[in-house]
Motif scaffolding. Structure first.
Motif, short mmCIF file in Angstrom:
data_model
loop_
_atom_site.label_atom_id
_atom_site.label_comp_id
_atom_site.label_asym_id
_atom_site.label_seq_id
_atom_site.Cartn_x
_atom_site.Cartn_y
_atom_site.Cartn_z
N TYR A 71 0.84 -1.20 0.00
CA TYR A 71 0.00 0.00 0.00
C TYR A 71 0.87 1.25 0.00
O TYR A 71 0.62 2.20 -0.74
CB TYR A 71 -0.94 -0.01 1.21
CG TYR A 71 -1.95 1.11 1.21
CD1 TYR A 71 -3.18 0.96 0.60
CD2 TYR A 71 -1.67 2.33 1.83
CE1 TYR A 71 -4.12 1.99 0.60
CE2 TYR A 71 -2.59 3.36 1.83
CZ TYR A 71 -3.81 3.18 1.21
OH TYR A 71 -4.73 4.21 1.20
N LEU A 80 -2.58 1.62 -7.29
CA LEU A 80 -3.57 1.95 -6.27
C LEU A 80 -4.45 3.08 -6.80
O LEU A 80 -3.95 4.17 -7.08
CB LEU A 80 -2.87 2.39 -4.97
CG LEU A 80 -3.79 2.65 -3.78
CD1 LEU A 80 -4.54 1.38 -3.37
CD2 LEU A 80 -2.99 3.19 -2.60
N ARG A 87 -10.32 2.73 -4.15
CA ARG A 87 -9.25 2.50 -3.16
C ARG A 87 -9.78 1.68 -1.99
O ARG A 87 -9.12 0.77 -1.50
CB ARG A 87 -8.70 3.83 -2.68
CG ARG A 87 -7.49 3.69 -1.79
CD ARG A 87 -6.91 5.04 -1.46
NE ARG A 87 -6.23 5.58 -2.62
CZ ARG A 87 -5.08 6.24 -2.56
NH1 ARG A 87 -4.49 6.45 -1.40
NH2 ARG A 87 -4.51 6.69 -3.65
N VAL A 90 -9.97 -1.87 -3.03
CA VAL A 90 -8.65 -2.51 -2.92
C VAL A 90 -8.42 -2.97 -1.48
O VAL A 90 -8.02 -4.11 -1.23
CB VAL A 90 -7.53 -1.57 -3.40
CG1 VAL A 90 -6.15 -2.11 -3.00
CG2 VAL A 90 -7.60 -1.37 -4.90
N THR A 154 -4.12 -3.99 -9.87
CA THR A 154 -3.80 -3.21 -8.67
C THR A 154 -3.11 -4.11 -7.65
O THR A 154 -2.96 -5.31 -7.86
CB THR A 154 -5.08 -2.62 -8.02
OG1 THR A 154 -5.85 -3.71 -7.48
CG2 THR A 154 -5.91 -1.82 -9.01
N ALA A 156 -4.46 -5.17 -5.14
CA ALA A 156 -5.42 -6.22 -4.76
C ALA A 156 -5.09 -7.50 -5.53
O ALA A 156 -5.11 -8.60 -4.95
CB ALA A 156 -6.84 -5.76 -5.05
#
Length: 198
Positions: A71, A80, A87, A90, A154, A156
């Motif tokens: 992060y 991100l 966000r 995520v 991302t 994630a």
């Protein structure tokens, strides 16, 4: 920067993968995932949890926990989203990974491949059940989209890829998850991708 790392850890791999994709240089110090006898001496001043990954910045500050580290480095990058809701999505997947995915898939993989003693089969089977529940949730979500959030790659995706792509090492059968398998291929095709062995 110095990364306290374990080459077989998916949590450490998340950090290595993102840093590779961002082109950020760092040094590594390898630690064992099974022998933790020296963790207090090595990590005590940096990470109260005494876990890897732990990243020590050049100025001496330290950050632990894979998803916190990714992060931090993803902020201000395409990995991100800027959009507040995306966000938060995520973060939703990062929390899902640590609560509903990693405790099952990663733990079974560790028990089967790296632990000095293997727990009873019924305990492994119970964890596998939890792992399959996480994979089922991912399959439902990915059946309708290319990536986990906002139709783009991302952190994630990095978080869930780390242990999902090696789930077979824990005896999880990914053949029944076509959407996950297609997503794994898309993640592996991202620029700057490195394998867990790198």
């Amino acid at each position: 920067m110095l990364l306290y790392n374990s080459k077989v850890s998916g949590n450490c791999y998340k950090v290595r993968l993102l840093l590779a994709q961002l082109g950020i240089a760092y040094e590594r110090r390898e630690l064992s995932v099974s022998d933790r006898s020296d963790r207090l001496a090595l990590l005590g001043e940096f990470n109260p949890g005494l876990r890897v990954p732990t990243l020590v910045f050049d100025d001496g500050r330290a950050l632990g926990e894979s998803n916190a580290i990714t992060y931090y480095f993803a902020t201000g990058t395409p990995y991100l989203p800027e959009d507040l809701f995306e966000r938060a999505q995520v973060l939703q997947w990062l929390f899902f990974e640590q609560y509903s995915h990693e405790p099952y898939i990663a733990v079974v993989r560790f028990w089967v491949n790296f632990a000095s003693s293997r727990p009873p089969e019924e305990e492994i089977d119970a964890r596998r059940t939890g792992g399959y529940a996480a994979l089922d949730a991912m399959e439902r979500h990915l059946a309708r989209r290319e990536f986990l959030v906002g139709e783009r790659y991302t952190i994630a995706d990095i978080a869930l890829y780390a242990y999902t792509h090696v789930a077979g090492e824990g005896g999880f059968e990914l053949a029944r998850y076509p959407a996950i398998r297609a997503w794994l291929d898309r993640v592996a095709a991202q620029p700057g991708h490195v394998p867990i062995t790198a």
